[in-house]
Design an enzyme around this catalytic site. Structure first.
Site, PDB file in Angstrom:
ATOM      1  CG  ASN A   9       5.069   0.563   0.042  1.00 43.12           C
ATOM      2  OD1 ASN A   9       4.587   0.559   1.186  1.00 43.12           O
ATOM      3  ND2 ASN A   9       6.127   1.298  -0.287  1.00 43.12           N
ATOM      4  CE  LYS A  11       4.916   4.778  -1.505  1.00 45.40           C
ATOM      5  NZ  LYS A  11       5.771   5.735  -2.162  1.00 45.40           N
ATOM      6  CG  HIS A  96      10.305   2.194   0.078  1.00 44.77           C
ATOM      7  ND1 HIS A  96      10.212   3.562  -0.001  1.00 44.77           N
ATOM      8  CD2 HIS A  96       9.500   1.703  -0.892  1.00 44.77           C
ATOM      9  CE1 HIS A  96       9.384   3.877  -0.992  1.00 44.77           C
ATOM     10  NE2 HIS A  96       8.934   2.767  -1.543  1.00 44.77           N
ATOM     11  CD  GLU A  98       8.299   6.642   0.248  1.00 40.31           C
ATOM     12  OE1 GLU A  98       7.622   5.909   0.981  1.00 40.31           O
ATOM     13  OE2 GLU A  98       7.981   6.893  -0.935  1.00 40.31           O
ATOM     14  CD  GLU A 168      10.244   0.704  -5.154  1.00 40.84           C
ATOM     15  OE1 GLU A 168       9.100   0.545  -5.569  1.00 40.84           O
ATOM     16  OE2 GLU A 168      10.498   1.192  -4.054  1.00 40.84           O
ATOM     17  N   GLY A 174       6.416   7.801  -6.878  1.00 38.01           N
ATOM     18  CA  GLY A 174       5.394   8.776  -6.506  1.00 38.01           C
ATOM     19  C   GLY A 174       5.427  10.050  -7.327  1.00 38.01           C
ATOM     20  CB  SER A 214       5.153   6.311 -11.598  1.00 34.64           C
ATOM     21  OG  SER A 214       5.483   7.320 -10.653  1.00 34.64           O
TER      22      SER A 214
END
Ligand code: PEP
Length: 256
Positions: A9, A11, A96, A98, A168, A174, A214
């Site tokens: 991904n 992003k 996701h 985000e 996730e 991240g 991560s």
């Protein structure tokens, strides 16, 4: 046996030039004859076509990071499932963290997107995962159940065959903090049981459940070695071939 899926991904990163260069490097190490591991990259929308061209002749699939649920029409700024297919996408990441926590997407919106994707011929990577506060207050499984129920509402077994789940944990995305193999396996096992109840036990065994948060070269093999971990959704480490290829190699080693 479930085939590993290693998905990158990207992003809101890369330029057209760096994205094409990265895709070229990946194409060179994932030939068309690749069998054990499926590899996917999800660049930003503007680079889909150029990255897709750089992947021609390889087994690396192209995916998008989001899609809108409506058919093409008056929806300024949005991108339809048909358009993504037209650009060569096979997958789309949906829900996701985000999108959920920065853009405010709800389970209801994500569900509309999942149904539009699978109905329109794209495989959906449906992301679910708890916040740190939810884990600390013992609500992880409750949150996962709610996101699965919401995301897959009205999705038949035939449609769900086009869905990959990505667990996730938000606190691991991240941050450099990775779920322990035991934490990942426990959540994945829970998700598979949910799928068995919602569909059938036989079907649940076919669904791939990726871990994201991560993932790096040095933790990939242990995470992918868990019985219910069928691949990885990789953010930061997918932005360089030198950090992404070792994750593909860890999956290859385990699938050999
Ligand atoms: C992600 O973007 O889905 C992700 C897991 O990011 P990272 O690997 O950087 O934690």
């Amino acid at each position: 046996m479930r085939r590993f899926l290693i998905a990158g991904n990207w992003k809101m990163n890369t330029t057209r030039h760096s994205g094409v260069a990265l895709a070229g490097e990946l194409a060179a190490v994932v030939p068309q004859a690749e069998t054990g591991v499926e590899v996917l990259v999800c660049p930003p929308y503007p680079y889909l076509l150029a990255v897709g061209e750089a992947l021609v002749g390889s087994a690396v699939h192209l995916g998008a990071q989001d899609a809108y649920f409506e058919a093409p029409g008056a929806f300024t700024g949005e991108v339809a499932v048909d358009m993504l297919r037209d650009c060569g996408c096979r997958y789309v990441i949906l829900g996701h963290s985000e999108r959920r926590h920065v853009m405010g997407e709800t389970d209801a919106i994500i569900n509309r997107k999942v149904r539009a994707a699978v109905g329109g011929g794209l495989a959906a990577v449906l992301c679910v995962g708890e916040l740190l506060s939810e884990r600390q207050s013992g609500q992880t499984e409750e949150v996962l159940d709610r996101q699965m129920e919401g995301g897959l509402a009205g999705v038949s077994e035939a449609e769900a065959a086009q869905v990959v789940i990505a667990y996730e944990p938000v606190w691991a995305i991240g941050t450099g903090v990775t779920a322990t193999p035991e934490q990942a396996e426990s959540a994945h096992e829970h998700l598979r049981k949910w799928l068995a109840r919602r569909y059938t036990p036989a079907f649940s065994e076919k669904v791939r459940i990726l871990y994201g948060g991560s993932v790096k070269a040095d933790n990939a093999e242990t995470l992918l070695g868990q019985p219910n971990v069928d691949g990885a959704l990789v953010g930061g480490a997918s932005l360089k071939a030198s950090t992404f290829v070792p994750i593909i190699e860890a999956a290859r080693k385990l699938s050999a």
